[in-house]
Design a protein around this motif. Sequence first.
Motif, PDB file in Angstrom:
ATOM      1  N   GLU A  25       0.855  -1.186   0.000  1.00  0.00           N
ATOM      2  CA  GLU A  25       0.000   0.000   0.000  1.00  0.00           C
ATOM      3  C   GLU A  25       0.899   1.247   0.000  1.00  0.00           C
ATOM      4  OE1 GLU A  25      -2.904  -0.604   3.141  1.00  0.00           O
ATOM      5  OE2 GLU A  25      -4.018  -1.961   1.816  1.00  0.00           O
ATOM      6  N   ASP A  26       1.335   1.610  -1.198  1.00  0.00           N
ATOM      7  CA  ASP A  26       2.366   2.638  -1.358  1.00  0.00           C
ATOM      8  C   ASP A  26       1.827   3.947  -1.919  1.00  0.00           C
ATOM      9  OD1 ASP A  26       1.779   1.522  -3.813  1.00  0.00           O
ATOM     10  OD2 ASP A  26       3.837   1.546  -4.550  1.00  0.00           O
ATOM     11  N   LEU A  27       0.587   4.303  -1.595  1.00  0.00           N
ATOM     12  CA  LEU A  27       0.042   5.583  -2.056  1.00  0.00           C
ATOM     13  C   LEU A  27       0.493   6.745  -1.177  1.00  0.00           C
ATOM     14  CD1 LEU A  27      -3.635   4.571  -2.941  1.00  0.00           C
ATOM     15  CD2 LEU A  27      -1.656   4.749  -4.469  1.00  0.00           C
ATOM     16  N   ASP A  28       0.833   6.464   0.064  1.00  0.00           N
ATOM     17  CA  ASP A  28       1.268   7.488   1.000  1.00  0.00           C
ATOM     18  C   ASP A  28       2.590   8.098   0.519  1.00  0.00           C
ATOM     19  OD1 ASP A  28       2.553   8.690   3.407  1.00  0.00           O
ATOM     20  OD2 ASP A  28       0.796   7.892   4.428  1.00  0.00           O
ATOM     21  N   ASP A  29       2.725   9.426   0.650  1.00  0.00           N
ATOM     22  CA  ASP A  29       3.956  10.066   0.176  1.00  0.00           C
ATOM     23  C   ASP A  29       5.163   9.744   1.043  1.00  0.00           C
ATOM     24  OD1 ASP A  29       3.427  11.612   2.412  1.00  0.00           O
ATOM     25  OD2 ASP A  29       3.008  13.462   1.311  1.00  0.00           O
ATOM     26  N   ARG A  30       4.951   9.048   2.156  1.00  0.00           N
ATOM     27  CA  ARG A  30       6.079   8.590   2.975  1.00  0.00           C
ATOM     28  C   ARG A  30       6.623   7.250   2.499  1.00  0.00           C
ATOM     29  NH1 ARG A  30       3.257   8.167   8.574  1.00  0.00           N
ATOM     30  NH2 ARG A  30       1.708   7.273   7.137  1.00  0.00           N
ATOM     31  N   SER A  31       5.955   6.613   1.548  1.00  0.00           N
ATOM     32  CA  SER A  31       6.380   5.307   1.065  1.00  0.00           C
ATOM     33  C   SER A  31       7.695   5.413   0.298  1.00  0.00           C
ATOM     34  CB  SER A  31       5.303   4.704   0.156  1.00  0.00           C
ATOM     35  OG  SER A  31       4.104   4.498   0.859  1.00  0.00           O
ATOM     36  N   ARG A  32       8.534   4.399   0.458  1.00  0.00           N
ATOM     37  CA  ARG A  32       9.819   4.366  -0.226  1.00  0.00           C
ATOM     38  C   ARG A  32      10.066   2.969  -0.790  1.00  0.00           C
ATOM     39  NH1 ARG A  32       8.872   8.806   0.516  1.00  0.00           N
ATOM     40  NH2 ARG A  32      10.095  10.498   1.427  1.00  0.00           N
ATOM     41  N   TYR A  61       1.300  -3.565  -6.236  1.00  0.00           N
ATOM     42  CA  TYR A  61       1.620  -2.227  -5.726  1.00  0.00           C
ATOM     43  C   TYR A  61       0.442  -1.303  -6.028  1.00  0.00           C
ATOM     44  CZ  TYR A  61       6.393  -3.873  -5.128  1.00  0.00           C
ATOM     45  OH  TYR A  61       7.499  -4.577  -4.724  1.00  0.00           O
ATOM     46  N   GLN A  62      -0.103  -0.699  -4.994  1.00  0.00           N
ATOM     47  CA  GLN A  62      -1.272   0.152  -5.209  1.00  0.00           C
ATOM     48  C   GLN A  62      -0.971   1.329  -6.122  1.00  0.00           C
ATOM     49  OE1 GLN A  62      -2.753   1.127  -1.244  1.00  0.00           O
ATOM     50  NE2 GLN A  62      -4.357  -0.404  -1.454  1.00  0.00           N
ATOM     51  N   SER A  63       0.258   1.778  -6.167  1.00  0.00           N
ATOM     52  CA  SER A  63       0.606   2.917  -7.021  1.00  0.00           C
ATOM     53  C   SER A  63       0.380   2.609  -8.500  1.00  0.00           C
ATOM     54  CB  SER A  63       2.064   3.324  -6.788  1.00  0.00           C
ATOM     55  OG  SER A  63       2.941   2.227  -6.994  1.00  0.00           O
ATOM     56  N   THR A  64       0.262   1.326  -8.864  1.00  0.00           N
ATOM     57  CA  THR A  64      -0.009   0.955 -10.259  1.00  0.00           C
ATOM     58  C   THR A  64      -1.505   0.887 -10.546  1.00  0.00           C
ATOM     59  OG1 THR A  64      -0.073  -1.453  -9.849  1.00  0.00           O
ATOM     60  CG2 THR A  64       2.088  -0.440 -10.231  1.00  0.00           C
ATOM     61  N   ARG A  65      -2.327   1.137  -9.548  1.00  0.00           N
ATOM     62  CA  ARG A  65      -3.764   0.898  -9.658  1.00  0.00           C
ATOM     63  C   ARG A  65      -4.580   2.186  -9.741  1.00  0.00           C
ATOM     64  NH1 ARG A  65      -6.921  -3.338  -9.879  1.00  0.00           N
ATOM     65  NH2 ARG A  65      -7.979  -2.945  -7.896  1.00  0.00           N
ATOM     66  N   LYS A  66      -3.947   3.313  -9.876  1.00  0.00           N
ATOM     67  CA  LYS A  66      -4.672   4.577  -9.821  1.00  0.00           C
ATOM     68  C   LYS A  66      -5.774   4.691 -10.877  1.00  0.00           C
ATOM     69  CE  LYS A  66      -0.887   7.047  -7.590  1.00  0.00           C
ATOM     70  NZ  LYS A  66       0.139   8.115  -7.683  1.00  0.00           N
ATOM     71  N   PRO A  67      -5.567   4.237 -12.121  1.00  0.00           N
ATOM     72  CA  PRO A  67      -6.677   4.298 -13.083  1.00  0.00           C
ATOM     73  C   PRO A  67      -7.908   3.527 -12.627  1.00  0.00           C
ATOM     74  CG  PRO A  67      -4.601   3.956 -14.233  1.00  0.00           C
ATOM     75  CD  PRO A  67      -4.314   3.794 -12.777  1.00  0.00           C
TER      76      PRO A  67
END
Length: 306
Positions: A40-47, A71-77
């Motif tokens: 769950e890497d949508l948070d801007d603190r994720s690294r 990776y949730q960052s790939t799921r925005k659409p």
Amino acid sequence: MFGRFAPSPTGDFHLGNLRTGMLAWAFARYAGLGFHLRVEDLDDRSRPEFSQRQLEDLAALGVEWDEPVLYQSTRKPRYEEIFAELQARGLIYECYCTRRELAQIAAAPHTPPGAYPGTCRNLSAAQRERRRAELAELGRGPAFRLRTEIAELTITDQLYGDYTGAVDDFIIRRSDGVFSYNFVSVVDDADFHISQIVRGDDLLPSTARQAYLQDILAAPRPSYAHVPLVLNLAGQRLAKRDGAVSRRQLAEFGWQTADIIQLLAASLGWAEVRSGTEFLRRFDPGQLPREPWLVDVVQLEHGPQF
């Protein structure tokens, strides 16, 4: 059907994270389910480096997952698609409340702690325009909330039994544009056939909101098991600031990975469990403790003492 573990890569795992991850895996395997790992890497603190280290920690403990890591960052659409559907159904409205206003709301009488009373729910078009302009002057946009129709909902938890939680008009999208945990976790669980959710019991109060959204989206409701947290001796949630609580930190004090597995197993009342395979063999959900595990971090820094 799958169980899952869904960490946020904002730092190294501490013992509480490792324990919950192993329990989520064990619950899934005990039930004959696959095991899904979601970052769950949508948070801007994720690294990315934390994500990699977390995966390494789980693998070292013997935890295995059955699909590529999501990776949730790939799921925005996909999140945008579901958000638009909710908007088209008239189930989303803008919220202009500032943090100060929300703090006052949280203290208001006759509402559950943290529940939103619908302040912005029925504003007129003129009121919305004015509040939108006020936020713009502060360099902010509105948040978006789900328009709910019930005040509470009861879910059944494997460890807690029936639990009734508040269902308010909760945040779907924050004012910075980031989708909320309650929203994206429900969408991901539905899309990836998650039928079992095991996580820390600090998340139990939010489960009713998620179950309500599952119903709104016609998504199957998974089974739940909320496991007790790991606390320090002051009774506070264990955190990285407490000291040597991560696998790598403990290694500096002589802890091998097998020692850490044995420590986690001992917290569940099991003796001489030193591998992931042995952990699965001993696992019995009916015998899990219902109380939090209190950890003496200072004692850990003296090395393993079994």
